[in-house]
Motif scaffolding. Structure first.
Motif, mmCIF file in Angstrom:
data_model
loop_
_atom_site.group_PDB
_atom_site.id
_atom_site.type_symbol
_atom_site.label_atom_id
_atom_site.label_comp_id
_atom_site.label_asym_id
_atom_site.label_seq_id
_atom_site.Cartn_x
_atom_site.Cartn_y
_atom_site.Cartn_z
ATOM 1 N N LYS A 3 10.316 20.760 6.290
ATOM 2 C CA LYS A 3 11.033 19.513 6.598
ATOM 3 C C LYS A 3 10.614 19.018 7.980
ATOM 4 O O LYS A 3 10.534 19.795 8.932
ATOM 5 C CB LYS A 3 12.539 19.755 6.632
ATOM 6 C CG LYS A 3 13.192 19.929 5.284
ATOM 7 C CD LYS A 3 14.708 19.902 5.498
ATOM 8 C CE LYS A 3 15.430 20.442 4.281
ATOM 9 N NZ LYS A 3 15.344 21.883 4.124
ATOM 10 N N VAL A 4 10.387 17.706 8.067
ATOM 11 C CA VAL A 4 10.206 17.058 9.368
ATOM 12 C C VAL A 4 11.212 15.906 9.398
ATOM 13 O O VAL A 4 11.209 15.047 8.524
ATOM 14 C CB VAL A 4 8.772 16.531 9.567
ATOM 15 C CG1 VAL A 4 8.656 15.841 10.921
ATOM 16 C CG2 VAL A 4 7.746 17.653 9.461
ATOM 17 N N ILE A 5 12.096 15.938 10.380
ATOM 18 C CA ILE A 5 13.149 14.922 10.477
ATOM 19 C C ILE A 5 12.697 13.842 11.452
ATOM 20 O O ILE A 5 12.281 14.145 12.577
ATOM 21 C CB ILE A 5 14.485 15.536 10.970
ATOM 22 C CG1 ILE A 5 14.784 16.859 10.244
ATOM 23 C CG2 ILE A 5 15.630 14.538 10.799
ATOM 24 C CD1 ILE A 5 14.876 16.785 8.754
ATOM 25 N N PHE A 6 12.794 12.596 10.996
ATOM 26 C CA PHE A 6 12.348 11.449 11.812
ATOM 27 C C PHE A 6 13.556 10.603 12.191
ATOM 28 O O PHE A 6 14.367 10.244 11.335
ATOM 29 C CB PHE A 6 11.331 10.635 11.001
ATOM 30 C CG PHE A 6 10.922 9.328 11.644
ATOM 31 C CD1 PHE A 6 10.640 9.260 13.013
ATOM 32 C CD2 PHE A 6 10.809 8.163 10.891
ATOM 33 C CE1 PHE A 6 10.252 8.066 13.609
ATOM 34 C CE2 PHE A 6 10.425 6.960 11.479
ATOM 35 C CZ PHE A 6 10.146 6.923 12.844
ATOM 36 N N PHE A 7 13.701 10.298 13.462
ATOM 37 C CA PHE A 7 14.785 9.408 13.914
ATOM 38 C C PHE A 7 14.303 8.599 15.106
ATOM 39 O O PHE A 7 13.416 9.022 15.845
ATOM 40 C CB PHE A 7 16.063 10.194 14.237
ATOM 41 C CG PHE A 7 15.874 11.389 15.146
ATOM 42 C CD1 PHE A 7 15.300 12.570 14.681
ATOM 43 C CD2 PHE A 7 16.278 11.340 16.466
ATOM 44 C CE1 PHE A 7 15.127 13.673 15.506
ATOM 45 C CE2 PHE A 7 16.116 12.438 17.316
ATOM 46 C CZ PHE A 7 15.536 13.600 16.823
ATOM 47 N N THR A 8 14.865 7.414 15.247
ATOM 48 C CA THR A 8 14.415 6.535 16.331
ATOM 49 C C THR A 8 15.421 6.472 17.473
ATOM 50 O O THR A 8 15.089 6.029 18.565
ATOM 51 C CB THR A 8 14.170 5.097 15.803
ATOM 52 O OG1 THR A 8 15.349 4.657 15.161
ATOM 53 C CG2 THR A 8 13.014 5.065 14.833
ATOM 54 N N ASP A 9 16.644 6.912 17.190
ATOM 55 C CA ASP A 9 17.703 6.858 18.193
ATOM 56 C C ASP A 9 18.078 8.300 18.559
ATOM 57 O O ASP A 9 18.466 9.082 17.689
ATOM 58 C CB ASP A 9 18.902 6.115 17.562
ATOM 59 C CG ASP A 9 20.060 5.977 18.516
ATOM 60 O OD1 ASP A 9 20.053 6.645 19.572
ATOM 61 O OD2 ASP A 9 20.986 5.216 18.182
ATOM 62 N N ILE A 10 17.982 8.634 19.836
ATOM 63 C CA ILE A 10 18.194 10.021 20.253
ATOM 64 C C ILE A 10 19.625 10.494 19.988
ATOM 65 O O ILE A 10 19.866 11.709 19.900
ATOM 66 C CB ILE A 10 17.798 10.218 21.740
ATOM 67 C CG1 ILE A 10 17.649 11.706 22.093
ATOM 68 C CG2 ILE A 10 18.753 9.523 22.680
ATOM 69 C CD1 ILE A 10 16.647 12.465 21.293
ATOM 70 N N THR A 11 20.562 9.565 19.791
ATOM 71 C CA THR A 11 21.933 9.998 19.470
ATOM 72 C C THR A 11 21.987 10.685 18.091
ATOM 73 O O THR A 11 22.976 11.313 17.742
ATOM 74 C CB THR A 11 22.933 8.821 19.477
ATOM 75 O OG1 THR A 11 22.527 7.872 18.498
ATOM 76 C CG2 THR A 11 23.012 8.160 20.846
ATOM 77 N N LYS A 12 20.874 10.565 17.322
ATOM 78 C CA LYS A 12 20.812 11.245 16.005
ATOM 79 C C LYS A 12 20.344 12.708 16.137
ATOM 80 O O LYS A 12 20.252 13.413 15.134
ATOM 81 C CB LYS A 12 19.838 10.500 15.080
ATOM 82 C CG LYS A 12 20.259 9.086 14.737
ATOM 83 C CD LYS A 12 21.079 9.100 13.453
ATOM 84 C CE LYS A 12 21.648 7.742 13.093
ATOM 85 N NZ LYS A 12 20.657 6.779 12.706
ATOM 86 N N LEU A 13 20.038 13.140 17.358
ATOM 87 C CA LEU A 13 19.551 14.512 17.533
ATOM 88 C C LEU A 13 20.507 15.565 16.951
ATOM 89 O O LEU A 13 20.050 16.467 16.230
ATOM 90 C CB LEU A 13 19.272 14.785 19.024
ATOM 91 C CG LEU A 13 18.820 16.205 19.381
ATOM 92 C CD1 LEU A 13 17.497 16.570 18.703
ATOM 93 C CD2 LEU A 13 18.689 16.365 20.898
ATOM 94 N N PRO A 14 21.831 15.465 17.184
ATOM 95 C CA PRO A 14 22.734 16.465 16.597
ATOM 96 C C PRO A 14 22.635 16.505 15.067
ATOM 97 O O PRO A 14 22.650 17.584 14.466
ATOM 98 C CB PRO A 14 24.128 16.010 17.050
ATOM 99 C CG PRO A 14 23.879 15.187 18.281
ATOM 100 C CD PRO A 14 22.561 14.519 18.059
ATOM 101 N N ASP A 15 22.507 15.320 14.436
ATOM 102 C CA ASP A 15 22.372 15.278 12.964
ATOM 103 C C ASP A 15 21.062 15.936 12.533
ATOM 104 O O ASP A 15 21.006 16.672 11.549
ATOM 105 C CB ASP A 15 22.383 13.828 12.459
ATOM 106 C CG ASP A 15 23.694 13.127 12.778
ATOM 107 O OD1 ASP A 15 24.707 13.838 12.903
ATOM 108 O OD2 ASP A 15 23.689 11.899 12.920
ATOM 109 N N ALA A 16 19.999 15.646 13.282
ATOM 110 C CA ALA A 16 18.679 16.218 12.939
ATOM 111 C C ALA A 16 18.720 17.740 13.021
ATOM 112 O O ALA A 16 18.146 18.448 12.179
ATOM 113 C CB ALA A 16 17.618 15.661 13.883
ATOM 114 N N LEU A 17 19.427 18.250 14.022
ATOM 115 C CA LEU A 17 19.475 19.710 14.216
ATOM 116 C C LEU A 17 20.192 20.421 13.078
ATOM 117 O O LEU A 17 19.945 21.609 12.834
ATOM 118 C CB LEU A 17 20.164 20.025 15.548
ATOM 119 C CG LEU A 17 19.309 19.753 16.795
ATOM 120 C CD1 LEU A 17 20.160 19.766 18.061
ATOM 121 C CD2 LEU A 17 18.169 20.762 16.917
#
Ligand code: SF4
Ligand code: SF4
Length: 328
Positions: A3-17
């Motif tokens: 899996k590679v998680i892609f997000f553009t807004d750093i506030t999504k980091l907790p969700d990505a983790l």
């Protein structure tokens, strides 16, 4: 599939983790491996992003610290003191990021694919590592991402020098047809070919190995091996048998590396962030996203194919180039 998680807004980091098992990091002292920037190069990963990562690692009950190694060349990161001072100047202080900043100068010999790499003590003795890599171009390897962050940044000066010197060309006059292809491909005009004269200026050569790859007559060989192969092996020496999470920042994507005081222009618009537990997958996904916006941009500007380090990484078992991209 990785899996590679892609997000553009750093506030999504907790969700990505949440896609990875951060629970296993609990109770561990965790090096956060990153490059804290060269003097006069403004593109490095910023303390604000690092702070966000440290907050999440602390929420997961880890004891994180920022970590990097000294470099072989003289300048602002040659000694631990010089690098500590520069890191401070760039805003990497306990007050700003919420943890200690450690610079390492010594390593533990580790063998991968028949060669020895001196892995920095703090990496070697850690079971869990978090990695923050700024994706950008590189003069010798086309691009720098997670593989290069460890392959060059995770080892001692001696190993760095050996890898840097590995791809300089060795010339066999008898095999040369004087076709001139190597001279055309050299980004630094270090080779000139006229009739039956092959002229090489070592002072101009950066050891990218592009000339060796271009010669179909086997008149050019590497001093040791393809630098990108050694980068992949060195990265494997750093991370093998460890639990590692990789965060790639695809912003301020410049022609040159964070280690270059003249990194050149920005060559691709900002894209966002990727998170994975596989260095090969995350670098491949980074390259694929960049290519969607700017096709083959690293090859075009640096004349070195960055895909090689990814292919070598896969070949030696560092990771997989097949991945599933999940966008948040
Ligand atoms: S590409 Fe090879 S054969 Fe052609 S000029 Fe260069 S060294 Fe000689
Ligand atoms: S290694 Fe790279 S810089 Fe050096 S001569 Fe060959 S192409 Fe030019």
């Amino acid at each position: 599939m990785t899996k590679v998680i892609f997000f553009t807004d750093i506030t999504k980091l907790p969700d990505a983790l949440t896609f990875f098992s951060l629970e296993s990091f609990a109770g561990k002292k965790v090096p956060v491996k990153l490059h804290m920037g060269e003097k006069n190069n403004p593109y490095f990963v910023k303390p604000d992003l690092v702070k966000d990562v440290i907050v999440e690692l602390k929420k997961a009950h880890t004891d994180p610290f920022l970590f990097d190694t000294t470099v072989a060349y003289h300048g602002s990161r040659h000694t631990k003191i010089e690098y500590q001072n520069l890191a401070k100047l760039h805003g990497f202080t306990r007050k700003n990021v919420g943890c200690d900043v450690l610079i390492d100068d010594s390593g533990v010999p580790t063998v991968v694919e028949g060669r020895t790499y001196e892995v920095a003590d703090h990496l070697k003795h850690s079971t869990h590592i978090f990695t923050l890599s700024h994706v950008k171009g590189h003069i010798q390897s086309g691009m720098g991402g997670a593989i290069k962050n460890f392959g060059m940044g995770g080892v001692t000066k001696e190993t760095k020098i050996r890898i840097h010197d590995s791809s300089y060309p060795v010339y066999q006059k008898d095999a040369c047809t004087y076709c001139g292809v190597c001279a055309e491909i050299c980004p630094f005009h270090a080779i000139k070919v006229n009739d039956d004269i092959w002229d090489y200026n070592e002072q101009k050569c950066f050891g990218c190995g592009a000339c060796v790859d271009s010669c179909s007559s086997n008149a050019l060989t590497y001093q040791d091996a393809d630098l990108q192969f050694l980068l992949a092996c060195s990265a494997k020496a750093c991370v093998q048998e460890k639990t590692v999470l990789y965060l790639n920042e695809l912003k301020r994507i410049a022609k040159g590396c964070d280690c270059d005081p003249n990194a050149g222009p920005i060559i691709c618009p900002d894209i966002g962030y990727l998170l994975s537990d596989d260095p090969v997958a995350i670098d491949k996904a980074s390259l694929d996203l960049i290519h969607k916006v700017k096709e083959n941009v690293f090859l075009k500007v640096n004349k070195v194919d960055p895909l090689k380090q990814i292919k070598y990484g896969e070949k030696i078992g560092l990771g997989s180039s097949s991945y599933e991209l999940l966008k948040l």
